[in-house]
Motif scaffolding. Structure first.
Motif, PDB file in Angstrom:
ATOM      1  N   TYR A 175      -6.448  33.322 -78.844  1.00  0.00           N
ATOM      2  CA  TYR A 175      -5.448  33.051 -79.889  1.00  0.00           C
ATOM      3  C   TYR A 175      -4.401  34.171 -79.975  1.00  0.00           C
ATOM      4  N   SER A 176      -4.872  35.424 -79.867  1.00  0.00           N
ATOM      5  CA  SER A 176      -3.928  36.558 -79.933  1.00  0.00           C
ATOM      6  C   SER A 176      -3.085  36.633 -78.667  1.00  0.00           C
ATOM      7  N   LEU A 177      -3.753  36.437 -77.522  1.00  0.00           N
ATOM      8  CA  LEU A 177      -3.068  36.607 -76.238  1.00  0.00           C
ATOM      9  C   LEU A 177      -1.963  35.589 -76.036  1.00  0.00           C
ATOM     10  N   VAL A 178      -2.279  34.341 -76.338  1.00  0.00           N
ATOM     11  CA  VAL A 178      -1.382  33.241 -75.980  1.00  0.00           C
ATOM     12  C   VAL A 178      -0.030  33.350 -76.687  1.00  0.00           C
ATOM     13  N   LYS A 179      -0.045  34.044 -77.830  1.00  0.00           N
ATOM     14  CA  LYS A 179       1.201  34.181 -78.591  1.00  0.00           C
ATOM     15  C   LYS A 179       2.263  34.980 -77.846  1.00  0.00           C
ATOM     16  N   ASN A 180       1.812  35.766 -76.830  1.00  0.00           N
ATOM     17  CA  ASN A 180       2.778  36.550 -76.052  1.00  0.00           C
ATOM     18  C   ASN A 180       3.452  35.736 -74.948  1.00  0.00           C
ATOM     19  N   PHE A 181       3.081  34.477 -74.810  1.00  0.00           N
ATOM     20  CA  PHE A 181       3.622  33.664 -73.716  1.00  0.00           C
ATOM     21  C   PHE A 181       4.419  32.489 -74.251  1.00  0.00           C
ATOM     22  N   LYS A 182       5.319  31.991 -73.409  1.00  0.00           N
ATOM     23  CA  LYS A 182       6.130  30.852 -73.824  1.00  0.00           C
ATOM     24  C   LYS A 182       5.535  29.510 -73.409  1.00  0.00           C
ATOM     25  N   ALA A 183       4.524  29.557 -72.478  1.00  0.00           N
ATOM     26  CA  ALA A 183       3.876  28.318 -72.047  1.00  0.00           C
ATOM     27  C   ALA A 183       2.505  28.652 -71.483  1.00  0.00           C
ATOM     28  N   VAL A 184       1.636  27.643 -71.414  1.00  0.00           N
ATOM     29  CA  VAL A 184       0.282  27.850 -70.886  1.00  0.00           C
ATOM     30  C   VAL A 184      -0.053  26.753 -69.892  1.00  0.00           C
ATOM     31  N   PHE A 185      -0.690  27.149 -68.782  1.00  0.00           N
ATOM     32  CA  PHE A 185      -1.331  26.199 -67.864  1.00  0.00           C
ATOM     33  C   PHE A 185      -2.835  26.305 -68.106  1.00  0.00           C
ATOM     34  N   ILE A 186      -3.500  25.147 -68.263  1.00  0.00           N
ATOM     35  CA  ILE A 186      -4.918  25.159 -68.612  1.00  0.00           C
ATOM     36  C   ILE A 186      -5.709  24.313 -67.620  1.00  0.00           C
ATOM     37  N   GLY A 210      12.758  22.701 -70.436  1.00  0.00           N
ATOM     38  CA  GLY A 210      13.267  23.950 -70.989  1.00  0.00           C
ATOM     39  C   GLY A 210      13.412  24.951 -69.868  1.00  0.00           C
ATOM     40  N   THR A 211      13.560  26.240 -70.216  1.00  0.00           N
ATOM     41  CA  THR A 211      13.692  27.267 -69.185  1.00  0.00           C
ATOM     42  C   THR A 211      12.536  28.237 -69.285  1.00  0.00           C
ATOM     43  N   PHE A 212      11.710  28.250 -68.270  1.00  0.00           N
ATOM     44  CA  PHE A 212      10.521  29.089 -68.265  1.00  0.00           C
ATOM     45  C   PHE A 212      10.477  29.888 -66.964  1.00  0.00           C
ATOM     46  N   ALA A 213      10.361  31.180 -67.056  1.00  0.00           N
ATOM     47  CA  ALA A 213      10.163  32.016 -65.866  1.00  0.00           C
ATOM     48  C   ALA A 213       8.666  32.148 -65.624  1.00  0.00           C
ATOM     49  N   LYS A 214       8.301  32.600 -64.433  1.00  0.00           N
ATOM     50  CA  LYS A 214       6.882  32.754 -64.132  1.00  0.00           C
ATOM     51  C   LYS A 214       6.208  33.712 -65.110  1.00  0.00           C
ATOM     52  N   GLU A 215       6.924  34.779 -65.481  1.00  0.00           N
ATOM     53  CA  GLU A 215       6.303  35.765 -66.368  1.00  0.00           C
ATOM     54  C   GLU A 215       6.116  35.246 -67.794  1.00  0.00           C
ATOM     55  N   ASP A 216       6.659  34.079 -68.075  1.00  0.00           N
ATOM     56  CA  ASP A 216       6.503  33.488 -69.408  1.00  0.00           C
ATOM     57  C   ASP A 216       5.219  32.671 -69.545  1.00  0.00           C
ATOM     58  N   ILE A 217       4.504  32.486 -68.434  1.00  0.00           N
ATOM     59  CA  ILE A 217       3.413  31.506 -68.415  1.00  0.00           C
ATOM     60  C   ILE A 217       2.062  32.172 -68.210  1.00  0.00           C
ATOM     61  N   LEU A 218       1.072  31.727 -68.995  1.00  0.00           N
ATOM     62  CA  LEU A 218      -0.311  32.179 -68.849  1.00  0.00           C
ATOM     63  C   LEU A 218      -1.134  31.063 -68.210  1.00  0.00           C
ATOM     64  N   MET A 219      -1.879  31.402 -67.145  1.00  0.00           N
ATOM     65  CA  MET A 219      -2.798  30.439 -66.527  1.00  0.00           C
ATOM     66  C   MET A 219      -4.201  30.727 -67.039  1.00  0.00           C
ATOM     67  N   VAL A 220      -4.853  29.692 -67.584  1.00  0.00           N
ATOM     68  CA  VAL A 220      -6.209  29.838 -68.128  1.00  0.00           C
ATOM     69  C   VAL A 220      -7.183  29.011 -67.307  1.00  0.00           C
ATOM     70  N   GLY A 221      -8.236  29.635 -66.813  1.00  0.00           N
ATOM     71  CA  GLY A 221      -9.225  28.877 -66.043  1.00  0.00           C
ATOM     72  C   GLY A 221     -10.572  29.539 -66.041  1.00  0.00           C
ATOM     73  N   ASP A 222     -11.581  28.813 -65.573  1.00  0.00           N
ATOM     74  CA  ASP A 222     -12.954  29.341 -65.569  1.00  0.00           C
ATOM     75  C   ASP A 222     -13.426  29.701 -64.161  1.00  0.00           C
ATOM     76  N   THR A 223     -12.585  29.468 -63.132  1.00  0.00           N
ATOM     77  CA  THR A 223     -13.045  29.663 -61.765  1.00  0.00           C
ATOM     78  C   THR A 223     -12.144  30.645 -61.031  1.00  0.00           C
ATOM     79  N   LEU A 224     -12.743  31.720 -60.512  1.00  0.00           N
ATOM     80  CA  LEU A 224     -11.953  32.755 -59.835  1.00  0.00           C
ATOM     81  C   LEU A 224     -11.243  32.205 -58.607  1.00  0.00           C
ATOM     82  N   SER A 225     -11.963  31.423 -57.784  1.00  0.00           N
ATOM     83  CA  SER A 225     -11.446  31.061 -56.461  1.00  0.00           C
ATOM     84  C   SER A 225     -10.372  29.971 -56.503  1.00  0.00           C
ATOM     85  N   ASN A 261       9.727  23.022 -66.333  1.00  0.00           N
ATOM     86  CA  ASN A 261      11.124  23.456 -66.436  1.00  0.00           C
ATOM     87  C   ASN A 261      12.107  22.299 -66.618  1.00  0.00           C
ATOM     88  N   LYS A 262      11.620  21.078 -66.534  1.00  0.00           N
ATOM     89  CA  LYS A 262      12.478  19.941 -66.891  1.00  0.00           C
ATOM     90  C   LYS A 262      12.654  19.843 -68.401  1.00  0.00           C
TER      91      LYS A 262
END
Lengths: 284, 284, 284, 284
Positions: free
Chosen positions: A7-18, A223-238, A220-221
């Motif tokens: 909850y705290s972390l995600v606020k620093n990003f403009k978008a999330v991939f889950i 709005g405007t999102f740069a790569k650094e604006d996005i957080l990727m969330v996942g459970d698998t390293l590989s 990006n269709k």
């Protein structure tokens, strides 16, 4: 690595991939509290995309599955499946002919959407020159919908007869079916066929960059999102973390799925795949 | 497959991606007539990008090399190297610390451009905790500029001590140095290190989609181009054509480099990698 | 798995095969107390063979090294090296011509013993048809004695010119040089060349059965020993234990080398390589 | 390479090892004239062994199959199958418990012969601790006799629950079923399972040396034969010839099976596997 609060972390990003499995749901169904997490992200006006290595169902069907599990309000455009990349490949590269496949009728929806005719390998007559000639691509879609012995062997012999583009619409080796058990995914089956016919197929799905690129372009269709604006969330390293890192996103590993709290350090060290952040789940 | 004329084919596209080695130049230098081909493309108002798996020189230095070979008028933005993807990774993912590397001082230009400090592995003291702590990423850049025995082994032992992102800025196995001879490229050396330390590194360069995506994004800063508008031209099935196909571009295999006229059918059949078109070269 | 005492266990066997590095010696020299263990085995009239993946020195030179380290009384016939298998291959399969190699002059002793002429790759003129024609086999012997950059590349280009039997006399990836550091072994280097030239070489050394068969045959020249009469002792799961198991010997893993007490269970579980017994060392 | 006559060549040897499929028989049955070849070898008092990567039938059943095809006079001791190596492994290494397997009831004969109980994976209850505890080894025997989807997945989940020796009794990827078609062999299936569970299994069968060693030892029970006395005859470079070469036998490649006259040079060159002799068949 210190754990953070999603909850705290995600606020620093403009978008999330889950990622879906292990983050939103598990073998028992929807993970308790995930509706709150989704609602929280929405309340913060952070758009998200669910990225899933799944070609067994269309976007629409995926939404329905989430609905049945109890997750409300997902929209079709919020789902990105590896099947959509296979569909895009067909649209761009295959201009005529039929597409043969291994999978369910349901999964063949992706072929249908591309405007091409689909034919299950079971319906192809290997002794008919016309049948062979008519087919212009082969697609691995789902581990169900066919007889493994009969139709994996038939696929091998079809590919020995005809040189054509072969696409794997889900590169996962296996998927969980219960707390302890897994089932071999179509990505695993395709590896067997690759090994037997000694060719390299075209694979779509995480960790491959093209999956992230597709989601990125779709996002990006709106709005405007740069790569650094996005957080990727996942459970698998590989898949989730490796792919997210390589694409240039900040990555959050959650411990609610494939990766467990007691072995996470070991796994990171032995794989060399390092998430930017770790959290127990997306629940708080 | 029937051969086509590059000059006729290219007119159907709005832009071209061109591989460098085997298309524009070979071990003897610039391929005779290539200046005419480049001039022809320009005269048709078709923008192009040269995509090269080369991290040994910056864009600017690449231009200079082409100039020295006799090719005039190339602009910096027309060159896309796999080193630029490594640089982008550093910019997006590495916020502090130094970047250790294998390669020449020249190749380290990509680290410099990212705003990070660079240190050749030869200068790292493996017994200094401070030295180890200071480094936040490792980069494979070039097969020259170091003692193979001493510094490949040192790299192995460094990676056994520290878990950090490892990036391979050129995924090629080898490159030609004369009509018959090759030299092992840094991509090949990185495979040896991967094998010894039993980890998977992050690799940039064709056939990986991210290279095509980068060129595609750069091109689209100058206009609007869809994937179907672009022709990928290359001499190597396993990099140029495989990568172009997967990304969704139409692909032209030329027979002026790695792939020879007498074995092209065999190679296509045994690899399963099928170009959309074949031409002798880009010279006519 | 419960730990056993080597002294108690060995009495149940009629012969022992012993790995060298990690059992008899380590990076600091002879393991303290090993002389007593060897003396104990002898006092029980249990013949033994030392099996080592080492082609850098002949049997005689190996004895000398052990002597220098302080281990007395080893006899030449008690040492079995992977280099001896390479020598046997040359004797049986190569009837004429010279053998080119990567390694030290010392390691070329194995070629000399086979009655064939040896020539370091550095002395081969790749532009001389006669030089190329004269060579009838290539041998990877040692990671020292040559310039890695120059002569690994030269080996690649030699193998691109001539199709001939290629033998790897030591299949190890790397070897320890200090408590924390390793060096890439000739087995590792040969993997790089295999990868570049896209061929499979002939490899000798544990875990391959042929090494065990050779030791077994040598032992049976001195008496009658069945497989069930022999205990294989080693510190490495992937070579000593895997190879011993497959050959049908009972296997003892010792924790005085590569495999540590705190991770032994994890390593056995993740590898699926299961020793019959585990002991701390051969010292008691 | 010049072709030789098998009849002339074989007279220079004291014994012959013969591959079965592609040399003695093919998809249509016994190769015409093979009875004469066998009679000829016998008339020269040259003992032979048939070496086959087949664990689907016992020696006795193999003899029966040859008899049914029309080949008379084969004796049980003249057949060496990879299944016999699996049986030997069980005899030497597994002292108690049951052996679970994938294959037909027929193929389980090899487990029966080892004196151990056998249980098809279909009969194992994965939820019964007793069932799991009772099993002490797993054997891949035949590609038939089970439901691929159901029981390959069950095998995966069994191997995730229990760490135990896993043996592949036939390492072939596939086998021919008609002029143009193949079927995936149990060796291929075992690769899929290895890939999914991420472990290395113990594999028996050509090209592995242990198969040749077993035949060599059996032969030497009937007389005295050195390696240089024996000719290995086979139709496949990657199994018969590679394995024969490595073991130190002289090797004859015949063109009556997998390797065809028009591509033999190409295959030898690209694989680097070089037979000592080539003949059209063993028929003259």
């Amino acid at each position: 690595m210190e754990k953070v609060s999603f909850y705290s972390l995600v606020k620093n990003f403009k978008a999330v991939f889950i990622d879906s499995y292990g983050v939103l749901k598990n073998h028992e169904g929807l993970i308790d509290g995930v509706q709150d997490s989704i609602d929280y992200i929405r309340s913060q006006n952070i758009p998200f995309r669910v990225l899933t290595n799944d070609a067994s169902r269309s976007q629409e069907q995926q939404i329905q599955v989430f609905k049945n599990l109890g997750l409300k309000g997902l929209r079709e455009e919020e789902i990105i499946t590896s099947g959509m990349l296979a569909r895009q490949f067909l649209e761009l590269k295959i201009t005529s002919g039929k597409v043969a496949y291994l999978g369910t009728e349901n999964s063949a929806e992706y072929i249908l959407q591309s405007g091409l005719e689909h034919v299950p390998i079971s319906d192809v007559d290997l002794n008919s020159m016309k049948d062979i000639d008519d087919i212009s691509a082969f697609l691995f879609l789902d581990d169900e919908g066919f007889d493994w012995n009969l139709h994996i062997n038939k696929t091998v012999n079809f590919l020995r007869r005809k040189n054509l583009p072969v696409i794997v619409a889900n590169s996962d080796k296996y998927y969980p079916v219960s707390k302890s058990d897994v089932a071999i995914a179509i990505g695993g089956i395709s590896r067997l066929v690759e090994y037997i016919v000694d060719q390299k197929f075209i694979r779509f799905g995480k960790p491959d960059s093209q999956m992230f690129m597709y989601a990125f372009d779709e996002l990006n269709k709106t709005g405007t999102f740069a790569k650094e604006d996005i957080l990727m969330v996942g459970d698998t390293l590989s898949t989730d973390i490796l792919g997210g890192n390589k694409f240039g996103l900040k990555t959050l590993l959650v411990l609610s799925g494939n990766t467990r709290s007691d072995t996470v350090d070991l796994k990171i060290n032995s794989s060399g795949i390092i998430p930017d952040y770790i959290a127990d789940s997306i629940l708080s």
